[in-house]
Design a protein around this motif. Structure first.
Motif, mmCIF file in Angstrom:
data_model
loop_
_atom_site.group_PDB
_atom_site.id
_atom_site.type_symbol
_atom_site.label_atom_id
_atom_site.label_comp_id
_atom_site.label_asym_id
_atom_site.label_seq_id
_atom_site.Cartn_x
_atom_site.Cartn_y
_atom_site.Cartn_z
ATOM 1 N N CYS A 1 4.423 -14.644 5.975
ATOM 2 C CA CYS A 1 3.318 -13.972 6.669
ATOM 3 C C CYS A 1 1.956 -14.557 6.285
ATOM 4 O O CYS A 1 1.070 -14.701 7.135
ATOM 5 C CB CYS A 1 3.343 -12.472 6.362
ATOM 6 S SG CYS A 1 4.750 -11.601 7.099
ATOM 7 N N MET A 2 1.784 -14.915 5.016
ATOM 8 C CA MET A 2 0.503 -15.470 4.583
ATOM 9 C C MET A 2 0.244 -16.839 5.188
ATOM 10 O O MET A 2 -0.877 -17.151 5.597
ATOM 11 C CB MET A 2 0.438 -15.529 3.055
ATOM 12 C CG MET A 2 0.282 -14.173 2.406
ATOM 13 S SD MET A 2 -0.209 -14.268 0.673
ATOM 14 C CE MET A 2 -1.885 -14.906 0.801
ATOM 15 N N VAL A 3 1.281 -17.665 5.262
ATOM 16 C CA VAL A 3 1.114 -18.986 5.891
ATOM 17 C C VAL A 3 0.801 -18.815 7.372
ATOM 18 O O VAL A 3 -0.069 -19.502 7.922
ATOM 19 C CB VAL A 3 2.375 -19.853 5.691
ATOM 20 C CG1 VAL A 3 2.234 -21.172 6.441
ATOM 21 C CG2 VAL A 3 2.622 -20.125 4.215
ATOM 22 N N ALA A 4 1.504 -17.884 8.024
ATOM 23 C CA ALA A 4 1.242 -17.622 9.439
ATOM 24 C C ALA A 4 -0.187 -17.114 9.643
ATOM 25 O O ALA A 4 -0.861 -17.480 10.623
ATOM 26 C CB ALA A 4 2.252 -16.602 9.972
ATOM 27 N N TRP A 5 -0.668 -16.286 8.701
ATOM 28 C CA TRP A 5 -2.042 -15.777 8.767
ATOM 29 C C TRP A 5 -3.059 -16.914 8.691
ATOM 30 O O TRP A 5 -4.013 -16.968 9.465
ATOM 31 C CB TRP A 5 -2.258 -14.782 7.630
ATOM 32 C CG TRP A 5 -3.703 -14.420 7.378
ATOM 33 C CD1 TRP A 5 -4.509 -13.667 8.169
ATOM 34 C CD2 TRP A 5 -4.493 -14.823 6.243
ATOM 35 N NE1 TRP A 5 -5.772 -13.557 7.605
ATOM 36 C CE2 TRP A 5 -5.791 -14.252 6.426
ATOM 37 C CE3 TRP A 5 -4.238 -15.579 5.102
ATOM 38 C CZ2 TRP A 5 -6.816 -14.440 5.504
ATOM 39 C CZ3 TRP A 5 -5.260 -15.761 4.182
ATOM 40 C CH2 TRP A 5 -6.522 -15.201 4.381
ATOM 41 N N LEU A 6 -2.862 -17.849 7.743
ATOM 42 C CA LEU A 6 -3.792 -18.976 7.618
ATOM 43 C C LEU A 6 -3.712 -19.878 8.840
ATOM 44 O O LEU A 6 -4.727 -20.420 9.294
ATOM 45 C CB LEU A 6 -3.498 -19.772 6.347
ATOM 46 C CG LEU A 6 -4.461 -20.930 6.069
ATOM 47 C CD1 LEU A 6 -5.892 -20.434 5.886
ATOM 48 C CD2 LEU A 6 -4.024 -21.723 4.833
ATOM 49 N N ARG A 7 -2.536 -20.021 9.384
ATOM 50 C CA ARG A 7 -2.372 -20.843 10.591
ATOM 51 C C ARG A 7 -3.182 -20.261 11.745
ATOM 52 O O ARG A 7 -3.770 -20.989 12.544
ATOM 53 C CB ARG A 7 -0.893 -20.935 10.968
ATOM 54 C CG ARG A 7 -0.583 -21.905 12.095
ATOM 55 C CD ARG A 7 0.911 -21.930 12.380
ATOM 56 N NE ARG A 7 1.241 -22.940 13.361
ATOM 57 C CZ ARG A 7 1.131 -22.787 14.679
ATOM 58 N NH1 ARG A 7 0.648 -21.646 15.164
ATOM 59 N NH2 ARG A 7 1.484 -23.752 15.502
ATOM 60 N N PHE A 8 -3.207 -18.926 11.830
ATOM 61 C CA PHE A 8 -4.003 -18.262 12.864
ATOM 62 C C PHE A 8 -5.493 -18.345 12.550
ATOM 63 O O PHE A 8 -6.323 -18.568 13.433
ATOM 64 C CB PHE A 8 -3.577 -16.796 12.970
ATOM 65 C CG PHE A 8 -4.442 -15.969 13.888
ATOM 66 C CD1 PHE A 8 -4.280 -16.038 15.270
ATOM 67 C CD2 PHE A 8 -5.410 -15.122 13.362
ATOM 68 C CE1 PHE A 8 -5.091 -15.282 16.118
ATOM 69 C CE2 PHE A 8 -6.227 -14.361 14.210
ATOM 70 C CZ PHE A 8 -6.059 -14.441 15.586
#
Length: 406
Positions: free
Chosen positions: A390-397
């Motif tokens: 979730c954190m990687v996906a958050w930074l990607r967004f």
């Protein structure tokens, strides 16, 4: 053959690439010792510990010593240079391997834990091989330099478990003492290789300047994602990997089966490193990190589906490849968060937190396996992997420019 030869010559003529070759070989030899320890440590602990739930304690102490070494190791390298630090670490590691050999002869569990701590100091210094490569590489070569140094672990994947099996009976009837003695001999090789490394000592300005306060650097979203991803990748990998030989033996499988599975796991950890840097350049660091988290979750799913050698093998391969993508990606991401004057404290803080978490996972894995079983070990890993995902996906967004490095 001509093109390969000319390419090799060019690589060796380029100081950056020559450093990567030497650092990769040193990493390979260091990881061979670590791979051997992964294979036999829990089994040796079970052999000589009065309380079998303490079987993974030597490995936990080794990880703790590695964690505690990261900060002084990084500071020492800032003061005296990379080569001096690596040489000191190797000498200490050789002493630890010899002490472990003696501890097994004496069947002294406390001494084995002490020896593991000493070996952990060497591992604390060895963790900076990847940063040493990144520090001297051009920006467009950083991720490749990091991954290629880690690719040295391919040698460890093949040599470590096989060396463990070959040297197991070297001092028969004292089982596994020869395995640790083999590490001491093996680690003599990097002592020679490191004299050919071409990394200048830090400049006076770099040694004196400190840059921004660490707390300011750690508040960056990129740093937070990098550190959480690295922690989850290494700690969860270590927890599952350390318990695997115990779980396999509990299922009635043989030591040779466990060594085979660990060998493929280490191969999965490091073989992708030959192309992980290129994948990051092509698809972006965050996409590769997302793939790594998904693969590690796949490992958990396979482990929960049953207990036979095929599933153990498949799960540990997925665990290794997933770790590679997530950890190499996290390390690459971390290099974006500091300037040269800040690198020593940032790298030290990163590895202190990462291997502190690894120590906790090593302490808990044996206890969880013996007290609650294999399914609980794997179930415990799931929420941490979901958080990293979730954190990687958050930074990607949040920062779409990090999805591509080209």
């Amino acid at each position: 053959m001509t093109s390969v030869s000319s390419s090799s010559s060019a690589a060796m003529g380029d100081p950056t690439r020559k450093n990567v070759v030497i650092l990769a070989l040193c990493q390979a030899l260091s990881m061979t010792g670590s791979s051997l320890v992964m294979t036999v440590s829990a089994i040796v602990g079970t052999m000589i510990a009065a309380d079998k739930t303490m079987a993974t304690l030597p490995l936990a102490f080794q990880m703790t010593a590695m964690m505690l070494t990261t900060i002084p190791a990084s500071m020492a390298m800032k003061r005296f240079g990379r080569r001096a630090g690596f040489l000191f670490g190797i000498l200490v590691g050789i002493c630890g391997a010899l002490l472990a050999t003696f501890a097994i002869f004496e069947r002294n569990f406390a001494l084995l834990c002490t020896a593991s701590c000493v070996m952990g100091i060497q591992m604390g210094f060895a963790q900076f091989y990847r940063f040493a490569a990144a520090d001297t590489a051009k920006p467009d070569f950083k991720s490749k330099a990091i991954s290629l140094v880690l690719a040295g672990g391919v040698i460890a994947a093949v040599l470590g478990p096989n060396l463990a099996k070959w040297a197991r009976d070297l001092f028969d009837p004292v089982m596994f003492a020869g395995s640790y003695a083999a590490i001491a001999v093996l680690w003599l090789i990097p002592l020679v290789l490191l004299f050919f490394i071409d990394i200048p000592r830090p400049s006076v300005e770099e040694r004196k300047q400190s840059g921004r306060p660490l707390v300011v650097i750690m508040r960056q979203p990129v740093f937070l994602v990098a550190i959480v991803s690295a922690i989850v990748a290494y700690a969860m990998m270590n927890m599952v990997m350390t318990s695997t030989p115990l779980a396999m033996l509990a299922c009635g499988l043989e030591f040779e089966d466990a060594a085979f599975v660990i060998q493929w796991h280490v191969l999965g950890m490091y073989a992708p490193a030959f192309f992980t840097g290129s994948l990051i350049a092509r698809f972006g660091v965050l996409n590769i990190m997302l793939a790594g988290a998904v693969l590690m979750l796949g490992c958990v799913a396979v482990n929960l589906s049953g207990q036979d050698i095929t599933r153990f093998w498949l799960a540990l391969v997925l665990l290794g490849v997933g770790w590679n993508f997530l950890f190499v990606g996290a390390t690459t991401l971390l290099t974006e968060t500091y300037v040269p004057a800040e690198k020593a404290k940032v790298q030290a803080a990163n590895d202190f937190l990462v291997f502190g978490s690894v120590s906790i996972s090593a302490f808990s894995s044996g206890m969880l396996q013996n007290a609650f079983g294999w399914d609980v070990v794997n179930t415990m890993a799931m929420p941490f992997l979901v958080v990293a995902l979730c954190m990687v996906a958050w930074l990607r967004f949040l920062r779409p420019e990090h999805t591509a490095n080209s």
